[in-house]
Structures are given as structure tokens and as C-alpha cells.
Design a protein around this motif. Structure first.
Motif, PDB file in Angstrom:
ATOM      1  N   THR A   1       0.981  -1.365   0.187  1.00  0.00           N
ATOM      2  CA  THR A   1       0.302  -0.161   0.257  1.00  0.00           C
ATOM      3  C   THR A   1       0.839   1.225  -0.525  1.00  0.00           C
ATOM      4  OG1 THR A   1      -1.918  -0.746   1.417  1.00  0.00           O
ATOM      5  CG2 THR A   1      -2.124   1.357   0.798  1.00  0.00           C
ATOM      6  N   ALA A   2       0.480   2.249  -0.473  1.00  0.00           N
ATOM      7  CA  ALA A   2       1.659   3.065  -1.419  1.00  0.00           C
ATOM      8  C   ALA A   2       1.181   4.602  -0.058  1.00  0.00           C
ATOM      9  CB  ALA A   2       0.631   4.196  -2.721  1.00  0.00           C
ATOM     10  N   GLY A   3       1.607   5.266   0.585  1.00  0.00           N
ATOM     11  CA  GLY A   3       1.757   6.302   2.088  1.00  0.00           C
ATOM     12  C   GLY A   3       0.690   7.466   0.666  1.00  0.00           C
ATOM     13  N   ALA A   4       0.838   8.435   1.648  1.00  0.00           N
ATOM     14  CA  ALA A   4       0.705   9.925   0.898  1.00  0.00           C
ATOM     15  C   ALA A   4       0.630  10.420  -0.405  1.00  0.00           C
ATOM     16  CB  ALA A   4       0.431  10.644   2.155  1.00  0.00           C
ATOM     17  N   ALA A   5       2.107   9.728  -0.883  1.00  0.00           N
ATOM     18  CA  ALA A   5       2.443  10.106  -2.211  1.00  0.00           C
ATOM     19  C   ALA A   5       1.990   9.013  -2.941  1.00  0.00           C
ATOM     20  CB  ALA A   5       3.698  10.506  -2.125  1.00  0.00           C
ATOM     21  N   PRO A   6       1.890   8.892  -4.345  1.00  0.00           N
ATOM     22  CA  PRO A   6       2.331   7.866  -4.994  1.00  0.00           C
ATOM     23  C   PRO A   6       3.648   7.144  -5.047  1.00  0.00           C
ATOM     24  CG  PRO A   6       1.611   9.590  -6.340  1.00  0.00           C
ATOM     25  CD  PRO A   6       1.819  10.057  -5.336  1.00  0.00           C
ATOM     26  N   VAL A   7       4.167   6.167  -5.218  1.00  0.00           N
ATOM     27  CA  VAL A   7       5.355   5.190  -5.843  1.00  0.00           C
ATOM     28  C   VAL A   7       5.151   4.837  -6.715  1.00  0.00           C
ATOM     29  CG1 VAL A   7       5.633   4.477  -3.630  1.00  0.00           C
ATOM     30  CG2 VAL A   7       4.045   3.332  -4.633  1.00  0.00           C
ATOM     31  N   ASN A   8       6.768   5.176  -7.768  1.00  0.00           N
ATOM     32  CA  ASN A   8       6.505   3.958  -9.440  1.00  0.00           C
ATOM     33  C   ASN A   8       7.690   2.901  -8.505  1.00  0.00           C
ATOM     34  OD1 ASN A   8       6.271   4.881 -11.571  1.00  0.00           O
ATOM     35  ND2 ASN A   8       8.715   5.377 -11.713  1.00  0.00           N
ATOM     36  N   GLY A   9       7.466   2.068  -8.569  1.00  0.00           N
ATOM     37  CA  GLY A   9       8.252   1.183  -8.069  1.00  0.00           C
ATOM     38  C   GLY A   9       8.434   0.630  -6.693  1.00  0.00           C
ATOM     39  N   TRP A  10       8.319  -0.571  -6.384  1.00  0.00           N
ATOM     40  CA  TRP A  10       8.447  -0.344  -4.940  1.00  0.00           C
ATOM     41  C   TRP A  10       9.247  -1.639  -4.850  1.00  0.00           C
ATOM     42  CZ3 TRP A  10       6.007  -5.903  -4.508  1.00  0.00           C
ATOM     43  CH2 TRP A  10       5.199  -5.818  -5.192  1.00  0.00           C
ATOM     44  N   SER A  11      10.239  -2.605  -3.741  1.00  0.00           N
ATOM     45  CA  SER A  11       9.969  -3.582  -3.015  1.00  0.00           C
ATOM     46  C   SER A  11       9.770  -3.850  -1.527  1.00  0.00           C
ATOM     47  CB  SER A  11      12.580  -4.112  -3.237  1.00  0.00           C
ATOM     48  OG  SER A  11      12.104  -3.025  -2.437  1.00  0.00           O
ATOM     49  N   VAL A  12       9.735  -5.859  -1.347  1.00  0.00           N
ATOM     50  CA  VAL A  12       9.291  -5.743   0.142  1.00  0.00           C
ATOM     51  C   VAL A  12      10.486  -7.143   0.410  1.00  0.00           C
ATOM     52  CG1 VAL A  12       7.719  -7.084   1.316  1.00  0.00           C
ATOM     53  CG2 VAL A  12       7.000  -5.557  -0.983  1.00  0.00           C
ATOM     54  N   ALA A  13      11.106  -7.109   1.481  1.00  0.00           N
ATOM     55  CA  ALA A  13      12.385  -7.372   1.968  1.00  0.00           C
ATOM     56  C   ALA A  13      11.399  -8.704   3.376  1.00  0.00           C
ATOM     57  CB  ALA A  13      13.540  -6.518   2.732  1.00  0.00           C
ATOM     58  N   VAL A  14      11.773  -9.450   3.609  1.00  0.00           N
ATOM     59  CA  VAL A  14      11.606 -10.122   4.361  1.00  0.00           C
ATOM     60  C   VAL A  14      12.399 -11.068   4.717  1.00  0.00           C
ATOM     61  CG1 VAL A  14       9.927 -11.547   2.859  1.00  0.00           C
ATOM     62  CG2 VAL A  14       9.894 -12.012   5.236  1.00  0.00           C
TER      63      VAL A  14
END
Length: 535
Positions: free
Chosen positions: A462-475
Motif C-alpha cells: 500500500t502506498a502512503g500519502a504520495a504515489p510510488v513508481n516501483g517498490w520492493s518488500v524484504a522479508v
């Protein structure tokens, strides 16, 4: 009683069922044989090397001798041809009823003891009864992972919790298969796990038939499962005609989706499904790179259930599950139901808003209970429904070069509508032509469906108050946990510290909006911290 029951004439049995169906629901009032077509004369099956390529779905009405069936009574033996083809080239053979099947049925459990070919094996299943006075119909739930058990019991049916791994264990090689089935038929049996699981449910029904029906009714059994267990439910219902209601959920490759459609949809590949576990028979390995050579496809496997109840539930949000190809299989099977005068006995429902894998969905509760009343309690007559989400809508016309015959010279019943408006349409706003700036914050949360030895995790980004243009999730996954496959994402590893990254179509997320990806693993998920970073 341990001997094979005397079979009624298969044509008489089917004709009786279809006569009933013309006025009601095509559900016989007696327990049918496991295989009504056992007495049919089937021509010699072709060899794998002699199979021609055909990009279209095989004609379910075309017999092996090249002629097409012209009457409903011919379906019994045509179904037997499809069964033999599916056994030889897809799943492996399902042995005939063993020499001895004994067991017990109580209000809390079922025991099954099998002897055949000088070998023996046993397994058990747990029973949950609904409120009220029995005997009750029952739904076999594979691995505790299928349709909403609370809804099943609320509708008046019992739940039989069946552990497929006791009959065919995952995590073994094709030459070291294990479980109750392979204890009898050998660790190197070419029969895959899905058919072994089917054999196990058939033996449970044998015991129900012997029990006298004081607790559970042998003539009113359903089956359900989700994900890998959805594959199992699909095969179980197709290969035992005593199953009155078959309800696979999000079965993915090896389940409902047509084999010919999987490569072009971005679903789990045939080679991946074949290699991940020995679900499919050994012979299927020949076709993983060229399914067009298969003389059978899953629209015909689904049609093997006809005219009995079939309710396929699917998820249009996860391309890895092949929902578009599954909808084509359902539409193809519906043509057989229509020709048999039982068009109201099949449902396919992928029009759902929640994309979580194997979730209990509000959209399915009513049709689930309607199907239970109709096919198990024999107290309803609601028509089936075909509700295909616009997110993953297949077109049967793209896959067939055959037409549906009017069997017996009659006009087939009108099938359920195939293009109703979705209850929750997907967003129609196209992506912005100018990419939003990167650097916005994001969060990741997980929902989990787990079973003994494995799990499926659905991750919402989920994006916050601003949009994102690419993401990654570490686990960082627990020790001993291994990812077997993932969808809608890239990943850096299969164990330990794993970084998931967006793919082209889901990297841009508007402010406050979300996207999802998922992965399946063996072991336990635990409670790892998810760290989302906008890139």
C-alpha cells in the motif's frame, strides 16, 4: 461388504438420471457406481508418439472411432473414453476397487482399511456434524483447505476432514512416492498424487456405503478443496460418479485451467506444476512443452462430472492461477451439460472483489449453500450461474472448432448466462501517462492460509500519502522454509532473506492505493517483519 457391488446397466443408470433431470435436477436418488462406464468397450488408445498437434480444444462429443455421439445415452461410454485418455496421458491410472475395503463411521471419525494385491494400508478422516438429526449428507474437505466449513454445516451438511497426504505424500520424488495408495501400488507407480487422493476419497465412500447410513449418507457426498487441494477436488469429482457435488477452488495449473491456455496466460507453467510435486502422472511430462498434442483437456475432465453438480470457484486477481483458462474449461464443460439437458447443474464464479488466495468469500456463500441444498439435501432447485470476472474472461469461441449437438434430436436447455456484469468491476482509470515521482512511502501486510507443512502468503503493498513508481518488500523467512513459487512479483531467493520486487504492471501505485502479490512455501511462515521500500 468387501466385494464389488453389482453394476446396473450404465445406459439405464444415466438414462434414469437424465429423465429425472428433465423435470428436476438430474441427481439420482440412489448411490451411483463409482464408474458407470466400466462395462463400455473402449477402442485401443493411441500411443503418445502418434498424437497429432491440435491447438483447439478436443471435441468432447467425438468418439475415438471418429464419429460423434448423437444421443444422451451415448455419453456414458464417451465419458469412459475421456476417462481412459486422462488416465493414460495426464493423471495415471486409478485402480479398480480394491479386493477388500473395510472401516468404521462414527460421529467424529471414519477409519478406512484397504487390502489389495497382497498389500494393506489404512488411514482415517475426522468428521464434524451439523446441528440437527441425521443421517447427514457430507462434504469431503481436503486438508482443511476448501469451501467455508461453517457455511457447509449451516446448510445442513457434515464435514469430512480428509488428509490427502496420508494417501499420497508431497515432497517425494517420482520414484519414491509415499502414502496409503503407494503402500499398495508401489513407490514407483506412474499414477500421480491427484489420482491417489481421488482413490482415497473413493475408499471413504466405500466405507460410508457399508456403514448403513445411520450417521452419514453415502448417496449425498460432495468434495471441495483450494489451491493444490482444489486440483485434488477437481479430479476426485471427475473420477467417482458417486460424488454428487464437486467444488474446486482456485485450483490453478493441473486443476481446472485448460492445459492449452496456460502457456499464453502467464499462469504457473506446465513444467513448473509437473516438477513442483508429483501431482500429475508421470506420462504428462511428455506434454509440458507442447500441450497441443494432448488428446484430452480439462474442459473434458470437468465434463466428466456431468450431469452431477459442479461449482468451480476461481480468483481473477492472480494470473498465476490461470483464471482465464479455467473459465474456458468451465464454458467448454457447460456445452456438455447443455447437451445432456443439465445446463443448470454447472456453475463457475470468478466475479469476486477480494484477491486473497483461498479466502472465504461473501460472494460464494449463497451459491455454495444453494448447491448443497440442491445436490446433497435434494431440497432445492436453484439454477447454476456462470459469473466470469472481466479481469480474466476467457472466450470459448477462440478455442473450439466444433459445435454442440442437440442430442436425441431435442433442443438443449439454455445454459446460464456467460457474461453478466461483474458485481465489483475492476478500476477503469488507466495508468497515468507521466510516471508519478518515486520516493513515496509504502507498507506491506500479509494474510496467510496455512496447512500442515505448507502455506500461501498474500502480501498487500500500500502506498502512503504520495504515489510510488516501483517498490520492493524484504522479508527473512524462518529456517527450513522454502518458497516453491510466487506470482505478480520477482524474487531474489527462495530461502532466508528474500527481496520481492514489482513487475511491470504493478509497480505504479497511487497515493493510498494497493496492489498484491503472493508466494507459496513449504515449512512455516512464522511471523516475519515485512519491510516495504519505494524505489
Amino acid at each position: 461388504m468387501t466385494t464389488r457391488p453389482r453394476l446396473r446397466s450404465p445406459i439405464v443408470v444415466l438414462a434414469t438420471a437424465l429423465t429425472i433431470g428433465a423435470a428436476a435436477t438430474a441427481v439420482p436418488a440412489f448411490a451411483a457406481p463409482e464408474n458407470e462406464g466400466a462395462a463400455c468397450a473402449v477402442p485401443t488408445l493411441p500411443d503418445a508418439g502418434a498424437l497429432p498437434a491440435n491447438a483447439k480444444l478436443p471435441d468432447p462429443f467425438k468418439k475415438l472411432d471418429g464419429t460423434r455421439i448423437t444421443s444422451r445415452s451415448e455419453w456414458t461410454c464417451r465419458r469412459e473414453e475421456i476417462k481412459r485418455l486422462a488416465e493414460k496421458f495426464v493423471y495415471g491410472a486409478k485402480p479398480a476397487k480394491p479386493q477388500s475395503v473395510t472401516g468404521t463411521v462414527s460421529s467424529s471419525s471414519i477409519t478406512v482399511n484397504v487390502s489389495d494385491q497382497g498389500r494393506s494400508s489404512s488411514f482415517t478422516a475426522r468428521v464434524e456434524l451439523p446441528s440437527g438429526t441425521g443421517p447427514f449428507p457430507a462434504v469431503v474437505v481436503l486438508g482443511g483447505f476448501g469451501a467455508d466449513t461453517a457455511a457447509i454445516k449451516a446448510a445442513g451438511a457434515a464435514v469430512i476432514n480428509y488428509d490427502p497426504y496420508a494417501v499420497g505424500k508431497e515432497g517425494t520424488g517420482r520414484t519414491n512416492k509415499q502414502g496409503a495408495f503407494y503402500s499398495i501400488y508401489g513407490a514407483t507407480s506412474p499414477t500421480g498424487l491427484l489420482m491417489a487422493w481421488s482413490w482415497g476419497v473413493s475408499r471413504i465412500i466405500d466405507v460410508l456405503e457399508q456403514s448403513g447410513g445411520s450417521i452419514l449418507r453415502a448417496d449425498a457426498t460432495g468434495v471441495t478443496g483450494c489451491s493444490r487441494f482444489g486440483k485434488g477436488a477437481f479430479v476426485i469429482g471427475a473420477f467417482d460418479q458417486r460424488i454428487a457435488l464437486t467444488m474446486p477452488i482456485e485450483s490453478g495449473t493441473g486443476g481446472a485451467p485448460i492445459f492449452r491456455g496456460v502457456p499464453g496466460e502467464g499462469a504457473q507453467s506446465l513444467s513448473s506444476a509437473y516438477g513442483e510435486q508429483p501431482w500429475l502422472g508421470d506420462a504428462f511430462g511428455t506434454f509440458t512443452g507442447n500441450p497441443n498434442r494432448l488428446p484430452v483437456d480439462t474442459h473434458e475432465i470437468a465434463a466428466m462430472v456431468a450431469p452431477r453438480g459442479l461449482f468451480i470457484m476461481d480468483n481473477p486477481h492472480i494470473a498465476n492461477l490461470g483464471p482465464r483458462s479455467a473459465s474456458v474449461a468451465a464454458l467448454g464443460a457447460a456445452e456438455v451439460y447443455k447437451a445432456l439437458g443439465a445446463g443448470d447443474n454447472i456453475s463457475y464464479w470468478s466475479d469476486v472483489s477480494d484477491g486473497t488466495h483461498c479466502a472465504n468469500r461473501a460472494e460464494w456463500r449463497t451459491p455454495l449453500q444453494q448447491n448443497i441444498r440442491k445436490f446433497l439435501l435434494k431440497s432445492g432447485n436453484d439454477p447454476g450461474a456462470i459469473r466470469i470476472s472481466s479481469r480474466a474472461q476467457g472466450r470459448l469461441a477462440d478455442w473450439v472448432d466444433w459445435s454442440t449437438p442437440a442430442l436425441d434430436g431435442s433442443t438443449p436447455t439454455t445454459p446460464p448466462p456467460t457474461t453478466p456484469p461483474p458485481t465489483t468491476p475492476p478500476p477503469t482509470t488507466p495508468p497515468p501517462t507521466t510516471p508519478p515521482p518515486s520516493g513515496g512511502a509504502c507498507t506491506a501486510t500479509a494474510s496467510l492460509n496455512a496447512w500442515t507443512g505448507g502455506f500461501v502468503a498474500t502480501i498487500k503493498v500500500t502506498a502512503g500519502a504520495a504515489p510510488v513508481n516501483g517498490w520492493s518488500v524484504a522479508v527473512t523467512l524462518p529456517t527450513g522454509t522454502t518458497i516453491s513459487n510466487s506470482w505478480n512479483v520477482t524474487r531474489s531467493a527462495t530461502t532466508g532473506s528474500v527481496r520481492f520486487g514489482n513487475v511491470d504492471f504493478n509497480g505504479r501505485i497511487g497515493a493510498g492505493a494497493s496492489t498484491e502479490f503472493g508466494f507459496q512455501g513449504s515449512g512455516t511462515y512464522g511471523n516475519p517483519v515485512l519491510t516495504c521500500t519505494a524505489t
